[in-house]
Design a protein around this motif. Structure first.
Motif, PDB file in Angstrom:
ATOM      1  N   ASP B 152     -57.375  27.060 -24.748  1.00 21.80           N
ATOM      2  CA  ASP B 152     -57.414  27.986 -25.807  1.00 21.80           C
ATOM      3  C   ASP B 152     -57.449  27.409 -27.291  1.00 21.80           C
ATOM      4  OD1 ASP B 152     -57.094  29.895 -24.139  1.00 21.80           O
ATOM      5  OD2 ASP B 152     -54.886  29.780 -24.213  1.00 21.80           O
ATOM      6  N   LEU B 153     -56.898  26.224 -27.383  1.00 22.17           N
ATOM      7  CA  LEU B 153     -57.348  25.492 -28.916  1.00 22.17           C
ATOM      8  C   LEU B 153     -58.781  25.327 -29.147  1.00 22.17           C
ATOM      9  CD1 LEU B 153     -55.597  23.858 -31.074  1.00 22.17           C
ATOM     10  CD2 LEU B 153     -56.156  21.873 -29.648  1.00 22.17           C
ATOM     11  N   ARG B 155     -61.135  26.854 -28.072  1.00 23.95           N
ATOM     12  CA  ARG B 155     -61.849  28.459 -28.226  1.00 23.95           C
ATOM     13  C   ARG B 155     -61.397  28.901 -29.605  1.00 23.95           C
ATOM     14  NH1 ARG B 155     -59.699  33.003 -26.715  1.00 23.95           N
ATOM     15  NH2 ARG B 155     -60.991  34.760 -26.753  1.00 23.95           N
ATOM     16  N   HIS B 156     -60.267  28.694 -29.906  1.00 23.32           N
ATOM     17  CA  HIS B 156     -59.907  29.235 -31.089  1.00 23.32           C
ATOM     18  C   HIS B 156     -60.365  28.587 -32.361  1.00 23.32           C
ATOM     19  CE1 HIS B 156     -55.865  30.785 -29.437  1.00 23.32           C
ATOM     20  NE2 HIS B 156     -56.769  31.648 -29.087  1.00 23.32           N
ATOM     21  N   LEU B 160     -63.038  30.272 -34.885  1.00 25.48           N
ATOM     22  CA  LEU B 160     -62.578  30.046 -36.271  1.00 25.48           C
ATOM     23  C   LEU B 160     -63.996  29.798 -36.998  1.00 25.48           C
ATOM     24  CD1 LEU B 160     -59.300  28.122 -36.740  1.00 25.48           C
ATOM     25  CD2 LEU B 160     -59.701  30.445 -37.863  1.00 25.48           C
ATOM     26  N   ASP B 204     -56.469  37.705 -36.011  1.00 22.66           N
ATOM     27  CA  ASP B 204     -56.462  36.551 -35.168  1.00 22.66           C
ATOM     28  C   ASP B 204     -56.812  35.258 -36.044  1.00 22.66           C
ATOM     29  OD1 ASP B 204     -55.933  37.958 -32.787  1.00 22.66           O
ATOM     30  OD2 ASP B 204     -58.241  38.474 -32.427  1.00 22.66           O
ATOM     31  N   TRP B 208     -54.723  32.059 -35.877  1.00 26.64           N
ATOM     32  CA  TRP B 208     -55.287  30.719 -35.270  1.00 26.64           C
ATOM     33  C   TRP B 208     -55.249  29.675 -36.261  1.00 26.64           C
ATOM     34  CZ3 TRP B 208     -60.290  33.401 -33.685  1.00 26.64           C
ATOM     35  CH2 TRP B 208     -60.035  34.478 -32.636  1.00 26.64           C
ATOM     36  N   ALA B 211     -51.447  28.459 -36.148  1.00 28.98           N
ATOM     37  CA  ALA B 211     -51.332  27.619 -34.930  1.00 28.98           C
ATOM     38  C   ALA B 211     -51.939  26.093 -35.147  1.00 28.98           C
ATOM     39  CB  ALA B 211     -52.038  28.118 -33.863  1.00 28.98           C
ATOM     40  N   GLY B 212     -53.087  26.016 -35.957  1.00 27.90           N
ATOM     41  CA  GLY B 212     -53.486  24.752 -36.312  1.00 27.90           C
ATOM     42  C   GLY B 212     -52.754  23.973 -37.399  1.00 27.90           C
TER      43      GLY B 212
END
Lengths: 245, 491
Positions: B152-153, B155-156, B160, B204, B208, B211-212
């Motif tokens: 997921d990381l 992919r995000h 981005l 999104d 993201w 979350a980073g």
């Protein structure tokens, strides 16, 4: 009377191409929607067959299609691997002889040389570039001459002499040293009679004769060959005033 | 120059280790390390070995070609060069007030690039070191490894970057090397439909980005001693700030702080950069060494980029990023954070800021206006300064009456960080290599320190190249002991 007579045709790549007497193979083919790659031809000026990119085989013999009259019954080959390779070689020679840096050229996307190169599938210069030293002439207040991109098509020479009646441009030298010059004792464009309204300003197929301070004003997506390849534009669209074709 | 490991007294007697080229950075560089017979480090240098010469061959070209030509310096941050040159050429064409629509489109292009470049650097290039360990299995220490372990990381991160690239496509015409910005403005509108297309994934993107930031903040908290001590060297800081002191990556005035956070200069107009920043050259690198004129070459070196910017500004004008900045500042209790690994944290805060700025710009009616260019009285000097993803970028041109460039001086983000990077790897060499037999993992520590700065070595030498790596160990007599070769990802 002529309505009653059957159209004259020649055969090109297996298709009948109708023509009227006086047309060349190239003009007849373009009018019929069949593209033959070409560089030094312009419909408003007498063809002189110098670039040879429009070479076809007529009844098995190579001819420049821009200067070869269409004749009824002739069998013309154009879209063949052999001719495409020969045309590609010619175009690659031109790229190698000058300094054609498409990534930073304001004519990119609207350049006939680039369009023909894409049409022929050119992905590399193939030949070692000569990197000639050709300083630009920026002396004119409104016009830049970037000789780095000149392919010696002589369209500006013909337009200035025949249409504009000014004889601003000429070629000098022989062979590999042949180059475009301007008609002024000083050798500077500023000392010629060139004006923005001249036909010579509109015919350059590459990025030599440029209106100053206009570069990149047309965004990507709106340039001449952004949506259709040159083969489609050349046979399907009316010529624009700001460029070749 | 700054420290003892800059130049060894008797290099010919020392064992030489070469990391060439440095991997997972933009461009091509090498590191040389000289060890004595006891494996004590005697000299460490980051060399930039490619020569490009843009400053020279831009001379004699028409000024309107420059914003397109100079972006070929780089494939990652071409927008920065495109815009810095455009800002300089605005002055040449007398566009003292670029239309609001053009400025909004340029800002959108720029923050789109900040977002994609920061995402590329962190998720694709740097995160393998941070997630798996500096000396972890090199076969997995890459973006493919991140995709396998943290899908997921990864992919995000990729999405981005894609979002930023789409912004650039819409504003510049192409994802890489577009032509949107021209002297005096832009050549392309943003249509309401294009604006709405960019708005769709915004929620999104912001999530993201947040979350980073969280990920790096947590990594920092969990490994505080490592993150704060690794390659840490004190230096001054330089960046643009808005006239009110807020973070601004597109325009502003120059501000510099000393290593303790005191103001060295502030409110300096970009046009006056030459009075504040001078450049040195060294025989062993094509990258120049800038320094603050008032401090001289010995003490005047400094850092630029995210770590400098978020500490140099007084605030960030977007709420989420400002909150993240406050958390960052709270760690150091008001002192300046100099740790190279803190660059990653600062970079993610800027990525979040970029997402928020993009959100604002997409809500600004000016963005979809029709007035795209302005002109005025011609000038002969143009100086454009912008905060590129990697730091302050200065483009300076002189243009003659015939419209041709007669002088070009580029001080690129990575160049500002030249001494800082050299000092950081010297510090890492002292900390990790001294007295030990070099291994791939230990040498990667050197590269981790370089990567933290997110250098663009192509830009900095005004280079093309991939990043295979060759490490040569030569004994004191000059004989080759070992040679390890890496092409891209695995050694």
């Amino acid at each position: 009377m002529t309505d009653a007579s059957p159209p004259q045709t020649f055969q090109m790549d297996g298709h009948d191409v109708a023509f009227t007497p006086g047309q060349s193979i190239l003009t007849a083919a373009l009018a019929a929607g069949r593209y033959i790659p070409h560089l030094c031809f312009h419909p408003e000026f007498t063809a002189h067959g110098s670039c040879k990119v429009c070479t076809v085989k007529v009844n098995g013999q190579p001819h420049a299609s821009c200067t070869t009259p269409a004749r009824s019954g002739d069998v013309v080959e154009s879209d063949t691997d052999e001719l495409t390779q020969l045309r590609l070689n010619l175009v690659q020679f031109l790229f190698a002889e000058g300094n054609h840096f498409c990534p930073s050229c304001e004519k990119s996307g609207a350049c006939t040389l680039q369009g023909v190169a894409y049409e022929l599938g050119m992905t590399t210069e193939h030949y070692s570039p000569l990197f000639p030293d050709r300083p630009v002439d920026a002396s004119h207040p409104d016009v830049l001459l970037d000789f780095n991109r000149c392919i010696l098509c002589e369209l500006c020479i013909r337009a200035s002499a025949i249409h504009d009646q000014k004889h601003v441009f000429a070629l000098s030298g022989r062979g590999i040293t042949k180059h475009l010059i301007v008609n002024a004792e000083s050798g500077r464009l500023a000392d010629t009679a060139l004006a923005l309204s001249d036909k010579a300003m509109t015919v350059c197929p590459v990025g030599v004769i440029l209106r100053k301070r206009q570069g990149f004003a047309v965004p990507i997506g709106e340039r001449r060959y952004d949506h259709q390849p040159i083969s489609a534009v050349a046979v399907g669209h009316r010529p624009k005033e700001d460029g070749h074709e | 120059m700054p420290t003892s490991l800059d130049t060894a007294p008797n290099p010919e007697t020392l064992r030489r280790i070469v990391i060439e080229p440095v991997s997972r950075v933009e461009g091509h560089g090498k590191v040389t390390i000289l060890l004595d017979a006891e494996r004590k480090v005697q000299q460490v240098r980051l060399h930039i070995v490619e020569f490009r010469g843009f400053e020279r061959f831009i001379q004699g070209r028409p000024f309107w070609e420059v914003p397109v030509m100079v972006q070929r310096l780089c494939g990652i941050c071409p927008v920065s060069h495109h815009l810095a040159a455009s800002k300089a050429m605005d002055q040449i064409v007398g566009a003292t007030r670029v239309p609001a629509t053009a400025t909004a489109i340029r800002r959108l292009m720029h923050y789109g690039q900040i977002l994609q470049s920061h995402a590329l650097h962190f998720f694709h290039l740097a995160s393998p070191d941070l997630l798996f360990g500096f000396d972890s299995d090199p076969a997995k220490r890459n973006v493919v490894g991140v995709l396998a372990a943290h899908p997921d990381l990864a992919r995000h991160g990729i999405l981005l970057r894609k979002f930023g690239q789409e912004i650039i496509r819409i504003t510049a015409g192409k994802r890489v090397h577009g032509t949107g910005s021209i002297p005096g403005g832009v050549n392309k509108r943003v249509t309401p439909a294009e604006r709405d297309e960019l708005r769709a994934p915004l929620a999104d993107v912001v999530a993201w980005a947040e979350a980073g930031v969280r990920l790096v903040a947590d990594l920092f908290a969990a490994n505080r001693a490592l993150y704060e001590g690794f390659g840490t060297v004190r230096s001054s800081l330089l960046s643009l700030v808005a006239p009110d002191g807020a973070l601004d990556l597109y325009d502003g005035v120059l501000r510099a702080r000393d290593a303790d956070g005191g103001i060295l200069f502030d409110g300096v107009r970009c046009a006056d950069y030459g009075a504040r920043i001078h450049e040195n050259v060294r025989s062993w690198s094509y990258m120049k060494f800038p320094f603050f004129a008032e401090l001289g070459p010995e003490r005047g070196w400094y850092k630029v980029g995210p770590l400098a910017r978020i500490q140099n500004c007084d605030s960030i004008g977007t709420p989420r990023a400002e909150a993240a900045r406050q958390e960052f500042l709270a760690r150091t209790l008001g002192t300046i954070q100099h740790a190279p690994l803190a660059y990653h944290w600062a970079r993610m805060i800027e990525l979040l800021h970029a997402a928020e700025v993009i959100e604002r710009l997409l809500a600004d009616p000016a963005l979809v206006g029709d007035e795209l260019t302005a002109t005025g009285a011609r000038a002969t000097t143009g100086i454009g300064v912008i905060e590129a993803p990697r730091g302050t970028l200065i483009h300076h041109y002189e243009v003659d009456a015939d419209d041709l460039v007669t002088m070009c001086n580029l001080i690129v983000s990575t160049t500002h960080n030249n001494t800082a990077m050299n000092e950081a790897i010297r510090q890492v060499a002292r900390q990790y290599l001294d007295g030990r037999e070099p291994t791939e993992g230990l040498l990667n520590h050197i590269e981790v320190a370089i990567r933290a700065f997110d250098p663009c070595l192509s830009c900095a030498t005004h280079a093309l190249g991939k990043m295979p790596l060759a490490v040569e160990i030569v004994d004191a007599a000059g004989a080759l002991v070992t040679r390890l070769v890496r092409d891209g990802e695995s050694l």
